[in-house]
Design a protein around this motif. Structure first.
Motif, PDB file in Angstrom:
ATOM      1  N   THR A 109       0.847  -1.184   0.000  1.00 41.24           N
ATOM      2  CA  THR A 109       0.000   0.000   0.000  1.00 41.24           C
ATOM      3  C   THR A 109       0.885   1.236   0.000  1.00 41.24           C
ATOM      4  OG1 THR A 109      -1.733  -1.160   1.227  1.00 41.24           O
ATOM      5  CG2 THR A 109      -1.792   1.237   1.272  1.00 41.24           C
ATOM      6  N   ASN A 110       0.627   2.144  -0.924  1.00 37.92           N
ATOM      7  CA  ASN A 110       1.338   3.416  -0.969  1.00 37.92           C
ATOM      8  C   ASN A 110       0.389   4.520  -0.520  1.00 37.92           C
ATOM      9  OD1 ASN A 110       3.800   2.399  -2.069  1.00 37.92           O
ATOM     10  ND2 ASN A 110       2.769   2.241  -4.037  1.00 37.92           N
ATOM     11  N   ILE A 111       0.848   5.314   0.430  1.00 37.23           N
ATOM     12  CA  ILE A 111       0.070   6.443   0.936  1.00 37.23           C
ATOM     13  C   ILE A 111       0.901   7.698   0.702  1.00 37.23           C
ATOM     14  CG2 ILE A 111      -1.019   7.466   2.973  1.00 37.23           C
ATOM     15  CD1 ILE A 111      -1.157   4.582   4.135  1.00 37.23           C
TER      16      ILE A 111
ATOM     17  N   LEU B  92      -0.319   7.544   9.047  1.00 40.67           N
ATOM     18  CA  LEU B  92      -0.086   6.401   9.943  1.00 40.67           C
ATOM     19  C   LEU B  92      -1.396   5.736  10.342  1.00 40.67           C
ATOM     20  CD1 LEU B  92       2.739   7.882  12.168  1.00 40.67           C
ATOM     21  CD2 LEU B  92       2.936   5.934  10.615  1.00 40.67           C
ATOM     22  N   HIS B  93      -2.429   6.539  10.557  1.00 38.61           N
ATOM     23  CA  HIS B  93      -3.751   5.983  10.898  1.00 38.61           C
ATOM     24  C   HIS B  93      -4.274   5.110   9.752  1.00 38.61           C
ATOM     25  CE1 HIS B  93      -7.768   5.770  12.596  1.00 38.61           C
ATOM     26  NE2 HIS B  93      -8.240   6.174  11.440  1.00 38.61           N
ATOM     27  N   ILE B  94      -4.150   5.594   8.540  1.00 40.53           N
ATOM     28  CA  ILE B  94      -4.601   4.823   7.370  1.00 40.53           C
ATOM     29  C   ILE B  94      -3.730   3.586   7.175  1.00 40.53           C
ATOM     30  CG2 ILE B  94      -4.791   4.891   4.847  1.00 40.53           C
ATOM     31  CD1 ILE B  94      -5.831   7.749   5.166  1.00 40.53           C
ATOM     32  N   ALA B  95      -2.419   3.719   7.418  1.00 39.36           N
ATOM     33  CA  ALA B  95      -1.520   2.564   7.304  1.00 39.36           C
ATOM     34  C   ALA B  95      -1.964   1.446   8.236  1.00 39.36           C
ATOM     35  CB  ALA B  95      -0.087   2.991   7.628  1.00 39.36           C
ATOM     36  N   ASN B  96      -2.375   1.794   9.451  1.00 40.58           N
ATOM     37  CA  ASN B  96      -2.847   0.797  10.406  1.00 40.58           C
ATOM     38  C   ASN B  96      -4.112   0.104   9.926  1.00 40.58           C
ATOM     39  OD1 ASN B  96      -1.001   0.531  12.493  1.00 40.58           O
ATOM     40  ND2 ASN B  96      -1.706   2.393  13.486  1.00 40.58           N
ATOM     41  N   GLN B  97      -4.953   0.819   9.209  1.00 40.05           N
ATOM     42  CA  GLN B  97      -6.185   0.217   8.684  1.00 40.05           C
ATOM     43  C   GLN B  97      -5.880  -0.778   7.565  1.00 40.05           C
ATOM     44  OE1 GLN B  97      -8.490   3.639   7.530  1.00 40.05           O
ATOM     45  NE2 GLN B  97      -9.389   3.868   9.561  1.00 40.05           N
ATOM     46  N   HIS B  98      -4.867  -0.475   6.747  1.00 42.00           N
ATOM     47  CA  HIS B  98      -4.529  -1.344   5.613  1.00 42.00           C
ATOM     48  C   HIS B  98      -3.740  -2.574   6.044  1.00 42.00           C
ATOM     49  CE1 HIS B  98      -5.932   0.869   2.085  1.00 42.00           C
ATOM     50  NE2 HIS B  98      -5.666   1.964   2.775  1.00 42.00           N
ATOM     51  N   GLY B  99      -2.818  -2.404   6.972  1.00 42.83           N
ATOM     52  CA  GLY B  99      -1.945  -3.513   7.347  1.00 42.83           C
ATOM     53  C   GLY B  99      -1.025  -3.879   6.193  1.00 42.83           C
TER      54      GLY B  99
ATOM     55  N   GLN C 272       2.326  -4.482   3.896  1.00 46.83           N
ATOM     56  CA  GLN C 272       3.492  -3.644   3.606  1.00 46.83           C
ATOM     57  C   GLN C 272       2.998  -2.262   3.204  1.00 46.83           C
ATOM     58  OE1 GLN C 272       5.738  -5.620   0.577  1.00 46.83           O
ATOM     59  NE2 GLN C 272       6.292  -7.317   1.902  1.00 46.83           N
ATOM     60  N   VAL C 273       3.422  -1.235   3.938  1.00 48.94           N
ATOM     61  CA  VAL C 273       2.947   0.121   3.684  1.00 48.94           C
ATOM     62  C   VAL C 273       4.135   1.053   3.484  1.00 48.94           C
ATOM     63  CG1 VAL C 273       1.629   2.069   4.607  1.00 48.94           C
ATOM     64  CG2 VAL C 273       0.861  -0.263   5.059  1.00 48.94           C
ATOM     65  N   THR C 274       4.030   1.887   2.449  1.00 52.04           N
ATOM     66  CA  THR C 274       4.997   2.956   2.224  1.00 52.04           C
ATOM     67  C   THR C 274       4.265   4.284   2.288  1.00 52.04           C
ATOM     68  OG1 THR C 274       6.448   1.607   0.849  1.00 52.04           O
ATOM     69  CG2 THR C 274       6.629   3.989   0.594  1.00 52.04           C
ATOM     70  N   ILE C 275       4.760   5.175   3.135  1.00 55.45           N
ATOM     71  CA  ILE C 275       4.226   6.532   3.216  1.00 55.45           C
ATOM     72  C   ILE C 275       5.238   7.427   2.509  1.00 55.45           C
ATOM     73  CG2 ILE C 275       3.601   8.444   4.738  1.00 55.45           C
ATOM     74  CD1 ILE C 275       2.790   6.342   6.827  1.00 55.45           C
TER      75      ILE C 275
ATOM     76  N   LEU D 158       6.766  -0.987   7.446  1.00 52.74           N
ATOM     77  CA  LEU D 158       6.404   0.416   7.232  1.00 52.74           C
ATOM     78  C   LEU D 158       7.641   1.164   6.770  1.00 52.74           C
ATOM     79  CD1 LEU D 158       4.440   2.843   7.499  1.00 52.74           C
ATOM     80  CD2 LEU D 158       5.283   3.090   9.839  1.00 52.74           C
ATOM     81  N   THR D 159       7.507   1.861   5.646  1.00 51.36           N
ATOM     82  CA  THR D 159       8.571   2.711   5.135  1.00 51.36           C
ATOM     83  C   THR D 159       8.016   4.121   5.020  1.00 51.36           C
ATOM     84  OG1 THR D 159       9.501   0.891   3.847  1.00 51.36           O
ATOM     85  CG2 THR D 159      10.159   3.122   3.209  1.00 51.36           C
ATOM     86  N   ILE D 160       8.726   5.085   5.599  1.00 51.99           N
ATOM     87  CA  ILE D 160       8.384   6.496   5.429  1.00 51.99           C
ATOM     88  C   ILE D 160       9.559   7.131   4.701  1.00 51.99           C
ATOM     89  CG2 ILE D 160       7.804   8.669   6.562  1.00 51.99           C
ATOM     90  CD1 ILE D 160       6.753   7.035   8.931  1.00 51.99           C
TER      91      ILE D 160
END
Length: 127
Positions: free
Chosen positions: A23-25, A50-57, A59-62, A87-89
């Motif tokens: 997931t890319n945010i 970060l709130h949306i990343a928690n909803q997706h679960g 691998q997340v990249t912000i 999580l990658t920011i």
């Protein structure tokens, strides 16, 4: 029987792809926290990302678009409360990003004397 095995194998591969999906945010100082967090409609704050990343679960990249991000509070990222496998920011492409713990002040500077400038700060401003 052979046909069922092929279908089952395809379903397993699709499941593995969806589990590993990333997931890319996107966040931008010109964004809005009511946006979806897409590249064309980025969020405004890292906190909302970060709130949306928690909803997706998963691998997340912000990805932070260029500019300065002013934080009102300390940004806490704890593995015990994070619902992602990774999580990658990072900054978006080669854009320059600054994360500031300071407050942005819009002041009217005036000359005082001997090259000294002064400005009034709202007494309700908390630092």
């Amino acid at each position: 029987m052979y046909k069922k095995s092929i279908i089952f194998g395809i379903l397993l591969q699709l499941l593995a792809i969806s589990i590993n999906a990333q997931t890319n945010i996107y966040v931008s100082p010109q964004g809005n926290d009511h946006n979806k967090g897409s590249l064309s409609a980025p969020l405004l704050s890292i906190e909302q990302a970060l709130h949306i990343a928690n909803q997706h679960g998963g691998q997340v990249t912000i990805a932070l678009r260029g500019g300065t991000y002013f934080l009102d509070t300390t940004l806490l990222i704890r593995s015990t409360t994070l619902n992602t496998t990774s999580l990658t920011i990072c900054n978006y492409k080669e854009e320059s990003v600054i994360i500031s713990g300071g407050k942005k002040l819009d002041l009217a500077w005036e000359a005082y004397k001997n090259g000294i400038m002064v400005a009034k700060v709202d007494q309700n401003q908390h630092f």
